[in-house]
Design a protein around this motif. Structure first.
Motif, short mmCIF file in Angstrom:
data_model
loop_
_atom_site.label_atom_id
_atom_site.label_comp_id
_atom_site.label_asym_id
_atom_site.label_seq_id
_atom_site.Cartn_x
_atom_site.Cartn_y
_atom_site.Cartn_z
N ASP A 122 -1.00 1.61 -6.93
CA ASP A 122 -1.11 0.92 -5.62
C ASP A 122 -1.61 -0.34 -6.20
O ASP A 122 -2.12 -1.36 -5.09
N MET A 131 -6.30 11.42 0.03
CA MET A 131 -6.64 10.06 0.01
C MET A 131 -6.13 9.57 1.69
O MET A 131 -5.79 8.53 1.25
N LYS A 177 -4.68 -1.41 -7.28
CA LYS A 177 -6.59 -1.62 -6.97
C LYS A 177 -7.08 -1.16 -8.53
O LYS A 177 -6.41 -0.94 -9.58
N SER A 229 -11.58 2.68 -10.89
CA SER A 229 -12.82 2.75 -9.48
C SER A 229 -14.53 2.70 -10.64
O SER A 229 -15.13 2.82 -10.10
N ASP A 235 -5.73 -0.41 -16.44
CA ASP A 235 -4.98 -0.73 -14.72
C ASP A 235 -3.93 -1.65 -15.20
O ASP A 235 -3.56 -3.10 -14.07
N ARG A 237 -6.52 10.70 -8.69
CA ARG A 237 -6.81 9.17 -7.64
C ARG A 237 -6.47 8.03 -7.65
O ARG A 237 -6.50 7.70 -8.04
N GLU A 238 -7.28 8.02 -9.52
CA GLU A 238 -7.11 6.90 -10.29
C GLU A 238 -5.67 5.98 -10.46
O GLU A 238 -5.11 4.87 -10.40
N GLN A 239 -5.15 7.38 -11.27
CA GLN A 239 -3.66 6.93 -10.59
C GLN A 239 -2.87 5.96 -10.18
O GLN A 239 -2.35 5.46 -10.26
N ILE A 240 -2.77 6.95 -8.95
CA ILE A 240 -2.42 6.42 -7.48
C ILE A 240 -2.82 5.19 -7.25
O ILE A 240 -2.58 4.31 -6.93
N ARG A 241 -4.45 5.16 -7.18
CA ARG A 241 -4.90 3.31 -6.87
C ARG A 241 -4.69 2.11 -7.70
O ARG A 241 -4.08 1.55 -7.68
N ILE A 242 -3.89 3.09 -8.87
CA ILE A 242 -3.60 1.61 -10.09
C ILE A 242 -1.97 1.12 -9.60
O ILE A 242 -1.74 0.47 -9.92
N ALA A 296 1.06 -1.57 0.20
CA ALA A 296 0.17 -0.17 0.27
C ALA A 296 1.01 1.36 -0.36
O ALA A 296 1.63 1.66 0.67
#
Ligand code: MV4
Length: 449
Positions: A317, A25, A319, A322, A217, A310-315, A2
């Motif tokens: 990570d 986040m 995830k 979204s 992703d 946010r989407e870039q960071i999630r990917i 994470a």
């Protein structure tokens, strides 16, 4: 795994943009900055700051070792490169990953492929994207160039494989000039990029620049977030961008967007990407793909409600995306004005101390900027100091609100292009969405007299 602490390898408004997404986040931020940026807003807001070198970007924002050491010392588990600087540097991305730091960006192999325009075009063609008619790959000798040009018909354009952003292009009107223009393009490309490889395309005389935002992703899932029209530009610098494009129907968006998304699924593309097209007489022609977050991403955010950073960071990570394609809706209209510290007539940069600053506000008005009264705009970097992004239910409402916002916005102490934007938003062709990539430069020329 994470992500808990992100190093922001950039400056200015995009560094602030990344900081904001991270903090929303619950992720800490580390700013790295040159000595010229010690007083920057994002440096003040970041949880930690590390000075990585002198003003010259080559010794600070482009310094791989300094940035990776800062990430190690500050305990960062991810690096976001923003746009420009190291954002499309595959070797840097590889080094970051080799240090077990998450790279908030595409897979290095995809950065490499799309960085070579000949490879990019070949890949795009194999993935089913429509191409500008032209050579099948690099063209090495004038005889071959002459043959291809006569097949596709003049005028043609000669482009550098390592170019992009408009550098190293030559338009050729007739056969008697092909040999000399090819050799010129080749030697200029060699001098500028260390690579003399060129390719040839049919020259489109009056196209629009329309680009699709995509997201993957990295595991074969991908979506598109519609298009942006970026035709209003001067010397390859975009001035105003909008979404949706005034010339694209819902059916066309769905069709072309799906072609783009499917291409990204087939590639296993990871992160944010932009697929650039020229559009002329109702047809799309792929030219390049950018493997980074773009300056104009907020207009897409405005009409989709998706936070792209946010989407870039999630990917990065690990995830999933979204939002699914079927749940994405395009609503209303958004326009971005790039506010530069420059003379609105000569375009000469105007760095210096900002003595007064009043950003625009109100409903559906967003200002992405690190500006504040008392801040000194350093002379070493890009002149863009703010982005004004306005949303409306429809294009007309958006333009009326944008004019109102431009009336409110005040920057004193330096010259800005705010007066240019005010004037632009009263031009009949702009109001009608009736412009191509040539419109702005032609208008600026006619305005001079
Ligand atoms: C072209 C073109 C006309 N025909 N290719 C410039 C930047 C690079 N990304 C591709 N560019 C162009 N490629 C063909 N076959 C005209 C341009 C071009 C342009 C494209 C997009 C936005 C602004 C532009 C300004 C001048 C030329």
């Amino acid at each position: 795994m994470a992500i808990n602490r992100i190093l922001i390898a950039n400056r200015g408004e995009i560094a602030l943009r990344i900081h904001r997404a991270a903090h929303e986040m619950g992720i800490e931020t580390v700013a790295v900055h040159s000595t010229a940026d010690a007083d920057a807003m994002h440096v003040r807001l970041a949880d930690h700051a590390v000075c990585i070198g002198p003003p010259a970007a080559a010794e600070s924002y482009l310094n791989h070792a300094a940035i990776i050491s800062a990430a190690e010392v500050a305990g960062c588990d991810a690096i976001h490169p923003g746009y420009g600087f190291l954002s499309e540097n595959a070797r840097f991305a590889e080094k970051v990953e080799a240090h077990d730091i998450a790279w908030i960006g595409p897979k290095p192999e995809h950065i490499v492929t799309m960085g070579d325009k000949v490879q990019a075009k070949k890949t795009a063609g194999e993935l089913g994207l429509p191409l500008v008619p032209g050579s099948d790959g690099a063209v090495s000798d004038p005889e071959e160039g002459r043959k291809i040009a006569s097949e596709i018909g003049y005028p043609v354009i000669i482009k550098a494989a390592s170019g992009g952003g408009g550098r190293g292009m030559k338009v050729c009107e007739s056969e008697d000039k092909i040999e000399s223009l090819m050799s010129q393009a080749g030697s200029e490309a060699k001098a500028a990029f260390g690579d003399a490889t060129v390719y040839i395309e049919k020259y489109l005389g009056n196209p629009r620049h329309i680009e699709f935002q995509v997201f993957g992703d990295g595991n074969g899932n991908a979506i598109h977030l519609g298009e942006r029209d970026c035709s209003l530009q001067r010397r390859h610098q975009k001035v105003l961008e909008e979404a949706p494009s005034p010339v694209i129907s819902d059916e066309e968006r769905e069709r072309m967007g799906e072609v783009c998304a499917q291409a990204m699924r087939d590639m296993g593309y990871r992160g944010a990407g932009t697929i650039e097209f020229l559009w002329e007489d109702g047809e799309f022609y792929f030219i390049e793909m950018n493997t980074r977050l773009q300056v104009e991403h907020p207009v897409t955010e405005a009409i989709t409600g998706v936070d792209l950073v946010r989407e870039q960071i999630r990917i990065a990570d690990g995830k999933p995306l979204s939002v699914a394609q079927k749940d994405l809706e395009f609503r209303g209209h958004a326009i971005e004005c790039r506010i530069n510290a420059e003379d609105p007539f000569t375009f000469a940069p105007s760095p210096g101390k900002v003595t007064y600053y009043h950003p625009a506000g109100g409903m559906h008005v967003r200002v992405d900027s690190g500006l504040y009264a008392g801040y000194s705009i350093p002379p070493y970097y890009d002149s863009m100091i703010a982005k004004l992004i306005v949303y409306g239910r429809d294009r007309e409402g958006c333009i009326m609100r944008l004019r109102r916002a431009l009336e409110e916005m005040v920057v004193e102490g330096v010259k800005t292009n705010i007066p240019l934007h005010r004037e632009l938003l009263h031009q009949k062709d702009v109001l009608h969405g009736d412009y191509s990539i040539k419109w702005l430069e032609e208008w600026l020329e006619s305005r001079e007299d």
